[in-house]
Design a protein around this motif. Sequence first.
Motif, PDB file in Angstrom:
ATOM      1  N   SER A 171       0.704  -1.316  -0.294  1.00  0.00           N
ATOM      2  CA  SER A 171      -0.258   0.066  -0.310  1.00  0.00           C
ATOM      3  C   SER A 171       1.010   1.060   0.337  1.00  0.00           C
ATOM      4  CB  SER A 171      -0.664   0.152   1.834  1.00  0.00           C
ATOM      5  OG  SER A 171      -1.961  -0.989   1.170  1.00  0.00           O
ATOM      6  N   PHE A 172       0.359   2.549  -0.193  1.00  0.00           N
ATOM      7  CA  PHE A 172       1.250   3.935  -0.805  1.00  0.00           C
ATOM      8  C   PHE A 172      -0.419   4.518   0.193  1.00  0.00           C
ATOM      9  CE2 PHE A 172       3.183   2.423  -3.834  1.00  0.00           C
ATOM     10  CZ  PHE A 172       4.513   3.483  -3.949  1.00  0.00           C
ATOM     11  N   TYR A 173       0.628   5.088   1.509  1.00  0.00           N
ATOM     12  CA  TYR A 173      -0.144   6.141   1.677  1.00  0.00           C
ATOM     13  C   TYR A 173      -0.231   7.551   1.207  1.00  0.00           C
ATOM     14  CZ  TYR A 173      -2.124   8.084   6.568  1.00  0.00           C
ATOM     15  OH  TYR A 173      -2.272   8.968   7.305  1.00  0.00           O
ATOM     16  N   HIS A 174      -1.228   8.082   1.135  1.00  0.00           N
ATOM     17  CA  HIS A 174      -1.464   9.148  -0.241  1.00  0.00           C
ATOM     18  C   HIS A 174      -3.093   9.605   0.175  1.00  0.00           C
ATOM     19  CE1 HIS A 174      -1.949  11.390  -3.464  1.00  0.00           C
ATOM     20  NE2 HIS A 174      -2.901  10.803  -3.955  1.00  0.00           N
ATOM     21  N   GLN A 175      -2.561  11.032   0.179  1.00  0.00           N
ATOM     22  CA  GLN A 175      -3.650  11.605   0.727  1.00  0.00           C
ATOM     23  C   GLN A 175      -4.557  11.363   1.741  1.00  0.00           C
ATOM     24  OE1 GLN A 175      -5.755  12.843  -2.304  1.00  0.00           O
ATOM     25  NE2 GLN A 175      -4.543  14.106  -3.082  1.00  0.00           N
ATOM     26  N   HIS A 176      -3.841  11.808   3.159  1.00  0.00           N
ATOM     27  CA  HIS A 176      -4.275  11.054   4.501  1.00  0.00           C
ATOM     28  C   HIS A 176      -4.722  10.074   4.458  1.00  0.00           C
ATOM     29  CE1 HIS A 176      -2.874  14.768   5.347  1.00  0.00           C
ATOM     30  NE2 HIS A 176      -4.095  15.206   4.697  1.00  0.00           N
ATOM     31  N   ARG A 177      -5.031   8.703   2.983  1.00  0.00           N
ATOM     32  CA  ARG A 177      -5.461   6.996   2.915  1.00  0.00           C
ATOM     33  C   ARG A 177      -4.701   6.457   2.480  1.00  0.00           C
ATOM     34  NH1 ARG A 177      -9.598   6.070  -1.094  1.00  0.00           N
ATOM     35  NH2 ARG A 177      -8.759   7.352  -2.494  1.00  0.00           N
ATOM     36  N   SER A 178      -5.177   4.860   2.983  1.00  0.00           N
ATOM     37  CA  SER A 178      -3.885   3.769   2.276  1.00  0.00           C
ATOM     38  C   SER A 178      -4.333   3.373   1.244  1.00  0.00           C
ATOM     39  CB  SER A 178      -3.682   3.094   3.659  1.00  0.00           C
ATOM     40  OG  SER A 178      -2.587   2.382   2.953  1.00  0.00           O
ATOM     41  N   ILE A 179      -3.572   3.755   0.187  1.00  0.00           N
ATOM     42  CA  ILE A 179      -4.369   2.899  -0.831  1.00  0.00           C
ATOM     43  C   ILE A 179      -3.064   1.535  -1.790  1.00  0.00           C
ATOM     44  CG2 ILE A 179      -4.784   3.533  -3.423  1.00  0.00           C
ATOM     45  CD1 ILE A 179      -4.994   6.125  -2.319  1.00  0.00           C
ATOM     46  N   GLN A 180      -4.280   0.763  -1.871  1.00  0.00           N
ATOM     47  CA  GLN A 180      -3.552  -0.665  -1.836  1.00  0.00           C
ATOM     48  C   GLN A 180      -2.963  -0.854  -3.790  1.00  0.00           C
ATOM     49  OE1 GLN A 180      -5.122  -4.643  -0.805  1.00  0.00           O
ATOM     50  NE2 GLN A 180      -3.535  -4.497   0.558  1.00  0.00           N
ATOM     51  N   VAL A 181      -2.440  -0.351  -3.795  1.00  0.00           N
ATOM     52  CA  VAL A 181      -1.476  -0.320  -5.308  1.00  0.00           C
ATOM     53  C   VAL A 181      -0.955  -2.395  -5.903  1.00  0.00           C
ATOM     54  CG1 VAL A 181      -0.533   1.567  -5.952  1.00  0.00           C
ATOM     55  CG2 VAL A 181       0.456   0.027  -4.151  1.00  0.00           C
ATOM     56  N   VAL A 182      -0.874  -3.474  -4.477  1.00  0.00           N
ATOM     57  CA  VAL A 182      -0.491  -4.630  -5.800  1.00  0.00           C
ATOM     58  C   VAL A 182      -1.393  -5.048  -4.360  1.00  0.00           C
ATOM     59  CG1 VAL A 182       0.707  -6.549  -5.422  1.00  0.00           C
ATOM     60  CG2 VAL A 182       2.029  -4.122  -6.049  1.00  0.00           C
ATOM     61  N   ARG A 183      -1.632  -5.883  -5.164  1.00  0.00           N
ATOM     62  CA  ARG A 183      -3.186  -6.359  -3.918  1.00  0.00           C
ATOM     63  C   ARG A 183      -3.396  -8.062  -4.632  1.00  0.00           C
ATOM     64  NH1 ARG A 183      -9.119  -4.187  -6.973  1.00  0.00           N
ATOM     65  NH2 ARG A 183      -7.538  -4.134  -8.602  1.00  0.00           N
ATOM     66  N   GLY A 184      -1.832  -8.642  -4.907  1.00  0.00           N
ATOM     67  CA  GLY A 184      -1.501 -10.156  -4.310  1.00  0.00           C
ATOM     68  C   GLY A 184      -0.642 -10.321  -6.124  1.00  0.00           C
ATOM     69  N   PHE A 185       0.338 -10.801  -5.371  1.00  0.00           N
ATOM     70  CA  PHE A 185       1.307 -10.394  -6.482  1.00  0.00           C
ATOM     71  C   PHE A 185       2.890 -11.797  -5.734  1.00  0.00           C
ATOM     72  CE2 PHE A 185       5.954 -10.358  -7.393  1.00  0.00           C
ATOM     73  CZ  PHE A 185       6.013 -10.258  -8.629  1.00  0.00           C
TER      74      PHE A 185
END
Lengths: 319, 259
Positions: free
Chosen positions: A14-28
Motif C-alpha cells: 500500500s501507499f499512503y496517499h492524501q491521508h489514506r492508505s491505497i493498495q497498489v499491489v493486491r496479490g503478487f
Amino acid sequence: MDNRLLEINNLKISFYHQHRSIQVVRGFDLSLNNREIVGIIGESGSGKTVSATSILKLEDETQSIDSGTIIFNGINLLELSEKEYQKIRGNQISYIFQNASSALNPYKKIGLQLTEVLRNHKLPFSKNIVLDVLKEVGIEEADTSYDMYPFQLSGGQNQRIMIAQGIISKPDLLIADEPTSSIDASLKRTVLDLLKKINQKSHMAIIFITHDFEAAKYLCEKLIIMYGGLVMEEGEVNEIFAKPLHPYTEELIKCANSLTQGDLNVYTLEGTAPTPLQFKEECPFISRCKMKLPECSFGIPKMTTLGTRKVRCIKYETR
Amino acid sequence: MPEIALKVENLSKHFIIRNNAFSKKKIIKAVEKINFEVATGESLGLIGESGSGKTTVANLLVKLLEPSEGTIRLFGKDITHLSEESMRPYRCDIQIIFQYSQAMLDPKMTINELLREPLEIHQVVSQHQIDDEVNRLLKMVGLSETEKAKFPSQLSGGQNQRILIARAIATRAKVIICDEPVSSLDVSIQGQILNLLMRLKQELDLTYIFISHDLNVVKHMCHRIAVMYQGEIIEIGPTEKVLSNPQHQYTQKLIHALL
C-alpha cells in the motif's frame, strides 16, 4: 526442492496517499528457480515495479507491505533488519533501474561509480576488473568511458553502465526494470543477448520487467502478466503465446501482433487501465473486457491453477 | 507534384566538448551534412541508434538549436538564420511532439491553460473563441471536456501524449515532428496514439517527420525512411524498399537486429 531461489507469496503493498492508505499491489506471487529468467509484463500502474522494488525493500516511508512473504535462499527477507538487508542488496540481488540517465550519479565518473559497488560490498577492486565488466556489457571504448560522466554518454550507453553496475558484484539474482525501453531497436537485441549471456555464463537468475512482448518472448522462459495490481496469468512463455487464457492477455497479444502485421488501423484496446485510486473489489479488467459476465463484479477473481499454468479469471473458476 | 514542405541542405551541427578547463577542445559532429526533403502530406521516418543524431536533427528543424552549417527551408522560405522574433510566425507551421509527455507539460498548469497557451501566443483565434477552440481540440484528440480542469499529473501517459498532440495542432501546424511519440507508452495505448496520428494526418493533411527506434512503428507510419548513423544519413528511400532490400551495411544490421 532446493533449487528454489525466490518465492513470493500473496504480497500486498500500500501507499499512503492524501491521508489514506491505497493498495497498489493486491496479490503478487512469484516463484523463481536458480538460473531461471522470468518476465513480468504489465501496463504502467499495474504494480510491476513496486512489486519488484519491494524484494529489495527499496521503499520510502509512504509505502508499506501489508502482508505476504518474500523467501530468498530460504530466508524471509521481510524479517531482516536494515543492516542485514544491506548485505543482500546489491550483493546477492542487484537492481537495474528503468531510466539509466537519472539513476546514475551525475557528479561521479563512470569508473568511480562502478568501483564503488565493489568497494561497498568489500569485494576486490581494480581498474582492470571495471574495464573488463565495461567490455563485457559492450562499451567499446572502455578506457575513455571510464573517465567520463553519465551525461557525456548516450542513453543506450548509460543503460549498459547500469547493467555493468548490476552484474559487477556477481549477484544470484538480477532484477532488470525495463532495461530496453529507452534504447533503440539495434541495441535492444544486443542488450537482451547480453542478459541471456550473463544468465548462462554467470548463472544469474533474472527478473525481467517490461511492457514489450517481443522482448519478453525473446528472453524469458516464464511469464507473469499483471493488471490492476494483480497477477492475471502465469505460465511458460510459449504456452502463453500459443494459447492465452486470460482475456487481457489475448487482447494484448492481438495489439502487439497488429502492428507487426502492418494493419492499416492498429488494433487497440479501448479505454485505460484503472489507477490504484479506482480499484474496486471486482476484476480490474472488467471495463475493457469483451467477455465480461455479471459475476465479474462480485469480487476479485481467485487464481486458478490449470496444470502448469495459473490464471485469474472467473471463466476458469470451478463452481 | 506536391509542394515541398521541408527541404534540408548540408545541415550540420557540431558540439564543442571540453572535459576540463585545460584539456584540448574536442569537436563532436552530431549531425554532418545531411540532405533530405519532405513533400506535403508525406511522412518521413528517421531511424538510427541512440547517439546517431536523430533528436539533434529534430531540434535543429524547429530551431531549438542553431545549426553550424547548412540551410533549412520551410515551404521555400529559408528559416536557418532567422532571429527568435522573426521565427515566431513560422513556428505555427512547424511543431514538435516530444517523447516524455509528462515532463513536457508544465505541472502547475491545468489542461485548459495548457491548451490556451499556444492559441494565445500565436493568436490563432480571437479571444472570445478560445474556449470553443479548446473544446474542439480536445474532441479532435479524443478527450472529453471534463479533463479541462485537471493537471497533467492526474492524467495517464497516453492522455498526456494526446494533450501534446493537441498543442501541436492548435497552431494549425502543417509539419509536425514526432520525436519518439509512442516509445514510453504501453502496447495497448501505443496503437491508440498511432491511430490518432494517422487520422489527424488525413483530416488536416499533415506532414510528419517521425523519429523512432521502433522499426514496426516507422513501417506503419511512414512512406519513406532515412537511416542515420553517426550523424549522417546513410540511406534514404521508400519504406518497403529500404526494409526489404537494405543497401548499407548498417541498415542491414539494424533490420537484422529486429526481434
